[in-house]
Design an enzyme around this catalytic site. Structure first.
Site, PDB file in Angstrom:
ATOM      1  N   HIS A 338       0.826  -1.205   0.000  1.00  0.00           N
ATOM      2  CA  HIS A 338       0.000   0.000   0.000  1.00  0.00           C
ATOM      3  C   HIS A 338       0.864   1.260   0.000  1.00  0.00           C
ATOM      4  CE1 HIS A 338      -3.124   2.866   1.173  1.00  0.00           C
ATOM      5  NE2 HIS A 338      -2.347   3.227   2.176  1.00  0.00           N
ATOM      6  N   HIS A 343       1.199   5.372  -2.165  1.00  0.00           N
ATOM      7  CA  HIS A 343       1.607   6.710  -1.732  1.00  0.00           C
ATOM      8  C   HIS A 343       2.853   7.255  -2.426  1.00  0.00           C
ATOM      9  CE1 HIS A 343      -1.216   7.552   1.527  1.00  0.00           C
ATOM     10  NE2 HIS A 343      -1.143   6.280   1.864  1.00  0.00           N
ATOM     11  N   GLU A 383      -5.964   9.674   0.476  1.00  0.00           N
ATOM     12  CA  GLU A 383      -6.272   8.240   0.449  1.00  0.00           C
ATOM     13  C   GLU A 383      -7.277   7.862  -0.637  1.00  0.00           C
ATOM     14  OE1 GLU A 383      -5.023   5.696   1.880  1.00  0.00           O
ATOM     15  OE2 GLU A 383      -3.767   6.557   3.442  1.00  0.00           O
ATOM     16  N   SER A 402      -4.071   1.368  -4.586  1.00  0.00           N
ATOM     17  CA  SER A 402      -3.552   0.094  -4.074  1.00  0.00           C
ATOM     18  C   SER A 402      -4.676  -0.914  -3.840  1.00  0.00           C
ATOM     19  CB  SER A 402      -2.781   0.328  -2.770  1.00  0.00           C
ATOM     20  OG  SER A 402      -3.605   0.931  -1.790  1.00  0.00           O
TER      21      SER A 402
END
Length: 510
Positions: A338, A343, A383, A402
């Site tokens: 993730h 990110h 997010e 993700s």
């Protein structure tokens, strides 16, 4: 940890279009934050009292025992508290209070009560409230004498008014230099050395021992150290490979252009491949050159306050462990898949990095309520955010980039999409067991950043903050002196810009 939120379940056995089965997640909207620590002024004279943030230094706000050297019958009858009280400031150094009290002794003025608190104007000063036992004439003479030695802020101020003012500035602790993030990053709340009973790896003793190894590595890390290299197991690399392969099929049609620009660079410089899990040290060095961001290892969940504080310094707390191999497309908490795929590619973009830092800076010293609002804005942007590019919706949120199932859903006609407005977005419910009811879209990262700046102005705190990139520290702007220092820096930058424009005029004939 990528954030205080958990990823949702990816595709299960049943094909890529199967509806994801969700796992209850634990969003860390906790009101818990650190027990405050303190340093005292002339601490031998102080009682343990309340602790509050004082601009980088913590100080006890003490109550001195009343000082009354005269017998009761010599006291001035009818003297009212506050009628002969003075508030003055001193430089916060050893012996400063003793020297100030000598001024009262020289005028033969006794004290009924004395208190101190850190200055509301300068972090390097302390304010003293002194309730005097004297006549009006003696008090006026004392004030004139004090003016020659200390900075008088007010006089004839009742004690309860001064105390109320102090209580109004009860600001939660926050790091004022980058090295203090060690304290934030080590305050792991969940999924550190233990796993919940419904975690895929709960009954796998080998996996549990592996997780303890990652916890130990992260908890021993200190600012300034190189990030330890991890020798990932073949099972971990295979798990990463499944996630990498499936997600990279979707990126060309679902990810924003900034993501697509940086992913090949990460392949070139950091070893992003299906058969290799990148090392955080390589990733951190790459980000430092691209946007000024760095990453540091973390053992698990942080509170929103601690996590956002890292963003204020362009530091991203990042896990190194890998999800359990029995279910490669699902993780109940942010893992390295993730972090690295969701990110990192966008943290390499300067505009996105600035937007992330704006959220972090707004959180410093904010109330629990305001931190939760900022965390919700973080959730629906960094997010699960969407943006418009070439007339199409594209994903930039790490939770989407993700998650195969939700990435497809968010860009489908089934998803509800609204414009990102922090004032309303901050009240939206963050769903943690299903896809989001609504996704928020911005025209650009620059637009989102400006909106967050305006929203930050609504956060109630007795100061503004300024990030100093040279010292990697945060300055509190709450008096003319601190603001003047920032203005001087801006003048220097403007001088450089004006010089560049002048050269353009000279050499380009503009």
């Amino acid at each position: 940890m990528a954030s205080p939120y958990l990823k949702k379940r990816g595709e299960k056995k049943g094909g890529p279009d199967a509806v994801p089965r969700m796992q209850p997640a634990m969003m860390m909207f906790s009101s818990k934050y650190w027990a405050r620590r303190g340093l005292s002024l002339d601490s031998a004279m102080f009682d343990h009292q309340h602790l509050r943030h004082t601009g980088g230094q913590m100080s006890r706000r003490p109550s001195f025992c009343p000082i009354d050297e005269k017998p009761d019958n010599e006291s001035q009858a009818g003297t009212e508290s506050g009628k002969t009280a003075v508030v003055f400031s001193l430089k916060n150094e050893v012996g400063c209070l003793v020297r100030a009290l000598r001024l009262f002794q020289e005028k033969r003025v006794n004290l009924n009560h004395i208190e101190s608190r850190m200055s509301k104007r300068l972090a390097s000063e302390v304010e003293i409230y002194a309730d005097c036992n004297c006549t009006k004439k003696e008090f006026n003479e004392l004030v004139q004498h004090l003016k020659d030695h200390v900075n008088i802020l007010s006089f004839n101020t009742p004690a309860h008014v001064w105390s109320t003012e102090a209580d109004g500035e009860d600001v939660p602790w926050f790091p004022q230099k980058i090295s203090e993030l060690d304290q934030c990053s080590h305050r792991v709340l969940m999924y550190g050395s233990e796993l919940d009973a419904d975690h895929p790896g709960f009954k796998d003793n080998i996996y549990r021992q592996r997780r303890k190894y990652f916890v130990e590595m992260a908890m021993n890390y200190k600012y300034g150290q190189p990030i330890p290299l991890i020798e990932y197991t073949p099972a971990e690399v295979r798990t990463w490979g499944v996630v990498f392969r499936e997600l990279t099929k979707l990126y060309p049609t679902h990810a924003c252009r900034e993501y697509l620009k940086n992913l090949p660079l990460l392949t070139k410089y950091c070893g992003y491949r299906e058969d290799n899990i990148p090392q955080l040290e390589d990733v951190s060095l790459f980000l430092k050159e691209r946007s000024g961001f760095t990453v540091r290892p973390v053992a698990g969940y942080l509170s929103p306050r601690d996590f956002l504080a890292g963003l204020a310094y362009r530091v991203f707390n990042c896990t190194q462990y890998v999800r359990h191999s029995t279910d490669p497309l699902y993780t109940p908490e942010p893992d390295t898949c993730h972090e690295l795929l969701g990110h990192v590619p966008l943290l390499a973009d300067p505009k996105f990095a600035q937007f992330s830092q704006e959220i972090g800076l707004a959180s410093l010293g904010a109330s629990d309520e305001d931190v939760q609002k900022l965390a919700t804005c973080y959730f629906f942007t960094i997010e699960f955010g969407l943006c418009k590019q070439d007339g199409q919706l594209r994903a930039y949120g790490a939770g989407l980039l993700s998650s195969i199932g939700e990435l497809k859903h968010a860009l489908s006609e089934k998803a509800s999409v609204k414009m990102f407005e922090p004032g309303t977005t901050c009240h939206q419910e963050c769903l943690i067991t299903t896809f989001q009811d609504v996704y928020f879209v911005s025209e650009s990262f620059e637009e989102a950043k400006e909106k967050m700046r305006e929203f930050a102005k609504t956060i109630k705190r007795p100061f503004s903050v300024y990030y100093n990139p040279y010292t990697q520290s945060v300055d509190l702007l709450k008096d003319t002196r601190s603001i003047e220092n920032v203005v001087q820096d801006l003048r220097s930058d403007l001088t450089t810009v004006c010089d560049a424009l002048g050269k353009m005029n000279t050499y380009l004939g503009i």
